[in-house]
Design an enzyme around this catalytic site. Structure first.
Site, PDB file in Angstrom:
ATOM      1  N   SER A 141      -4.679   2.123  -2.406  1.00  0.00           N
ATOM      2  CA  SER A 141      -4.691   1.751  -0.990  1.00  0.00           C
ATOM      3  C   SER A 141      -4.336   2.896  -0.049  1.00  0.00           C
ATOM      4  O   SER A 141      -4.609   2.817   1.140  1.00  0.00           O
ATOM      5  CB  SER A 141      -3.762   0.569  -0.732  1.00  0.00           C
ATOM      6  N   LYS A 190       2.667   2.238   2.579  1.00  0.00           N
ATOM      7  CA  LYS A 190       1.659   2.193   3.644  1.00  0.00           C
ATOM      8  C   LYS A 190       2.055   3.157   4.753  1.00  0.00           C
ATOM      9  O   LYS A 190       3.150   3.702   4.772  1.00  0.00           O
ATOM     10  CB  LYS A 190       1.542   0.783   4.248  1.00  0.00           C
TER      11      LYS A 190
END
Length: 186
Positions: free
Chosen positions: A41, A82
């Site tokens: 990701s 993230k």
């Protein structure tokens, strides 16, 4: 007398080792700890199985900043890594593959590598913050809006909602393995 001295040195050695382990435990628990990136990701910035140093102390002294890479508790059993896109009070919108924060366009140079290989399909689909699980026009106080750099393959605030700041474990800036990628992240 020689026996007592050997026993005393042995006890001192054991105490020294115990103190060293205690100090290492405190540092690992409260200051720095190694982490391993799990998944794709955050590509191209981070690769699956990159080994990094997590700084747990940084946000004790300063506020998170836009574009920091953070680790946070996503669930009771799972942490995510993230990038911070929105801070409390920000209005977030993506339009034509461009990030707008409070109406101002921002460049995201860490996405350039992915965007170069794309045809006409945008890397980041257009959306407004209120269209996400956040459900409001601005990032709520005490929360962050986060996204993975691999915008087409990231479970982030567009799916899970805003992240409570108190769930942030720390920031991840230093890659130490593989050696060819070692350094500070962008």
């Amino acid at each position: 007398m020689g026996r007592k001295r050997k026993k005393s040195k042995l006890l001192e050695g054991i105490k020294t080792i115990a103190v060293a382990f205690a100090i290492a435990g405190v540092i690992r628990t409260f200051v720095f700890s190694p982490i391993i990136v799990d998944g794709q990701s955050m590509m191209p910035t981070l690769q699956n199985e990159d080994k990094m140093i997590l700084n747990k102390l940084d946000y004790k002294f300063k506020e998170p900043e836009r574009f920091d890479i953070i680790v946070f508790h996503a669930t009771e059993d799972e942490d995510y890594i993230k990038r911070i896109i929105g801070l409390p009070g920000d209005r977030i919108e993506y339009k034509d593959d461009t990030l707008y924060v409070n109406g101002k366009a921002y460049e995201e140079p860490y996405l350039d590598q992915y965007k170069q290989g794309l045809s006409s399909i945008p890397l980041t689909r257009s959306f407004k913050l209120e269209d996400t699980p956040v459900g409001s026009e601005t990032v709520p106080e005490g929360y962050l809006f986060v996204m993975g750099d691999n915008r087409r393959n990231s479970k982030d605030s567009r799916l899970i909602g805003a992240v409570p700041i108190d769930q942030v474990v720390g920031d991840a800036k230093i890659i130490y393995w593989p050696i060819k990628d070692a350094g500070i992240t962008e």
